[in-house]
Design a protein around this motif. Structure first.
Motif, short mmCIF file in Angstrom:
data_model
loop_
_atom_site.label_atom_id
_atom_site.label_comp_id
_atom_site.label_asym_id
_atom_site.label_seq_id
_atom_site.Cartn_x
_atom_site.Cartn_y
_atom_site.Cartn_z
N PRO A 1 45.09 32.68 15.98
CA PRO A 1 44.12 31.59 15.97
C PRO A 1 43.22 31.63 17.20
N PRO A 2 41.98 31.14 17.08
CA PRO A 2 41.05 31.19 18.20
C PRO A 2 41.50 30.41 19.42
N GLN A 3 42.27 29.33 19.20
CA GLN A 3 42.72 28.54 20.35
C GLN A 3 43.61 29.36 21.28
N LEU A 4 44.44 30.22 20.70
CA LEU A 4 45.28 31.08 21.53
C LEU A 4 44.43 32.07 22.32
N LEU A 5 43.41 32.62 21.69
CA LEU A 5 42.54 33.58 22.34
C LEU A 5 41.76 32.91 23.48
N GLU A 6 41.26 31.70 23.25
CA GLU A 6 40.55 30.98 24.30
C GLU A 6 41.47 30.73 25.49
N ALA A 7 42.70 30.32 25.22
CA ALA A 7 43.65 30.04 26.30
C ALA A 7 43.99 31.30 27.08
N ALA A 8 44.09 32.44 26.40
CA ALA A 8 44.39 33.70 27.08
C ALA A 8 43.26 34.08 28.02
N HIS A 9 42.01 33.90 27.60
CA HIS A 9 40.88 34.24 28.47
C HIS A 9 40.79 33.28 29.65
N ARG A 10 41.08 32.01 29.42
CA ARG A 10 41.08 31.06 30.55
C ARG A 10 42.16 31.44 31.55
N ALA A 11 43.32 31.89 31.04
CA ALA A 11 44.40 32.30 31.94
C ALA A 11 43.99 33.49 32.79
N ALA A 12 43.26 34.44 32.21
CA ALA A 12 42.80 35.60 32.97
C ALA A 12 41.87 35.17 34.09
N VAL A 13 40.99 34.22 33.81
CA VAL A 13 40.09 33.70 34.85
C VAL A 13 40.89 33.00 35.95
N ASP A 14 41.92 32.26 35.55
CA ASP A 14 42.80 31.62 36.55
C ASP A 14 43.39 32.67 37.48
#
Length: 382
Positions: free
Chosen positions: A175-188
């Protein structure tokens, strides 16, 4: 056979994805057909566990006198039916590194001006500039620079780890929500690396950064649902849950405002990363069915058993360090992890494994995360 010797800690002190020395614990087993089992079977609960699991098997290369498993020896209690005993080498392993074929991959430390030791966080930069280290002995400053630099290298590698995770999510049609969260985590993790290296530079008295990260082989098997899920169990659900709790506790003990601010930010973000891991595993089990659920339950059990076994490991001499500079002393860290296992991880695992996942759970919902984890760090750190 001679009785097993007293377990000790040997070899160099590591801080590069693995932590501390190789410390031995005694494991005894009953003979099979009149003979002691092969040494390789004495630590099946540790074999192949990557950083994130809390306690891993030493690599066994013999460096500094460390071997993974020694024995068999005779049991000191002659009447014990488990008469074949072994010394099994454990080493601390934590965080969410970039693992390639089971080995943590880190970029080399680079000395000299670097954007990786600079941030755009004004309050943090002001606090960093106001930090007075004149009363700190030079040897302590060097050691703290080394520890913060290794923390920065690990955070830097985590950027790639989440990037690989995002590619795996796309390969699986997540799902896209998981993908969005993964990219935010990389930025973190980019921010965490810059903060940690800025603090390392302060202690070192010179700017420190990182060089190129070697990525050969890092993208193998990114499309395997089972591989991605079991890695998320160990590195995310276990490793990042512990990292969030430990960072929160370290932040409370930190005296320098810049160090405290850095650890508070890391703790907050790591808790969110842990929730992402739990949410992904829940989704993956819904997709993968009963077979994957069984593998997930077994992987959780193995990781938590490894942490439980680590409670008897001796504390390496000289590994202790005041907690005021951002690192929880080993004895306190050990006790904290045991509380986290009992009060946070095991209840969360039981809830995940026992739940009956319906087809509607294949769609990720951020409201369905593990609130238990959010409150766990606060509860355990008070």
């Amino acid at each position: 056979m001679d009785p097993y010797p007293d377990p000790t800690c040997v070899g160099p002190v590591h801080n590069d994805g693995y932590e501390g020395q190789c410390c031995y614990q005694v494991h005894c087993a009953a003979p099979v057909d009149g003979a002691c089992p092969a040494a390789a079977g004495a630590a099946q609960h540790l074999d192949g566990l990557p950083p994130g699991s809390g306690s891993c098997l030493c690599d066994g290369d013999g460096e500094g006198g460390a071997e993974s498993i020694l024995g068999p020896y005779a049991n000191r209690a002659a009447s014990d039916p488990a008469s074949c005993c072994y010394l099994v080498g454990h080493i601390g392993c934590e965080g969410r590194p970039l693992l390639v074929r089971g080995e943590p991959r880190l970029a080399p430390l680079a000395r000299g001006p670097s954007a990786w030791s600079q941030t755009d966080l004004r309050r943090f930069e002001r606090a960093l500039a106001d930090t007075d280290l004149r009363a700190l002995p030079s040897a302590a400053r060097r050691e703290l620079a080394r520890r913060w630099a290794e923390r920065g290298r690990s955070e830097h590698a985590s950027v790639a780890s989440f990037g690989r995770f995002a590619l795996g999510l796309m390969a699986l049609g997540a799902p896209p929500q998981l993908l969005e969260a993964a990219h935010r985590a990389a930025v973190d993790e980019v921010r965490h690396a810059r903060i940690a290296l800025a603090i390392a530079s302060l202690y070192a008295g010179e700017p420190l950064g990182v060089g190129p990260l070697p990525l050969r082989g890092a993208l193998d098997d990114t499309g395997s649902l089972e591989e991605l899920t079991l890695a998320a169990v160990v590195e995310g659900c276990v490793g990042e849950t512990l990292s969030a709790i430990e960072a929160e506790v370290a932040a409370q003990a930190a005296e320098a405002p810049a160090v405290r601010m850095a650890l508070q930010a890391i703790a907050r973000d790591e808790a969110r990363h842990a929730e992402l891991a739990w949410a992904f595993v829940r989704w993956a089990v819904a997709v993968g069915g009963a077979g994957l659920r069984e593998r997930v339950a077994a992987t959780f059990a193995r990781a938590l058993d490894a942490l439980d076994h680590a409670r008897s490991a001796p504390i390496p001499a000289g590994a202790d360090f005041p907690s005021t500079h951002g690192f929880v002393p080993p004895a306190e860290l050990h006790a904290l992890r045991q509380r986290a296992i009992t009060d946070v991880l095991r209840p969360a695992v039981a809830a995940l494994v026992a739940s009956h996942v319906s087809s509607t759970d294949r769609e990720f919902s951020s409201e369905r995360g593990h609130a238990l984890l959010s409150g766990g760090a606060t509860y355990l750190s008070t």
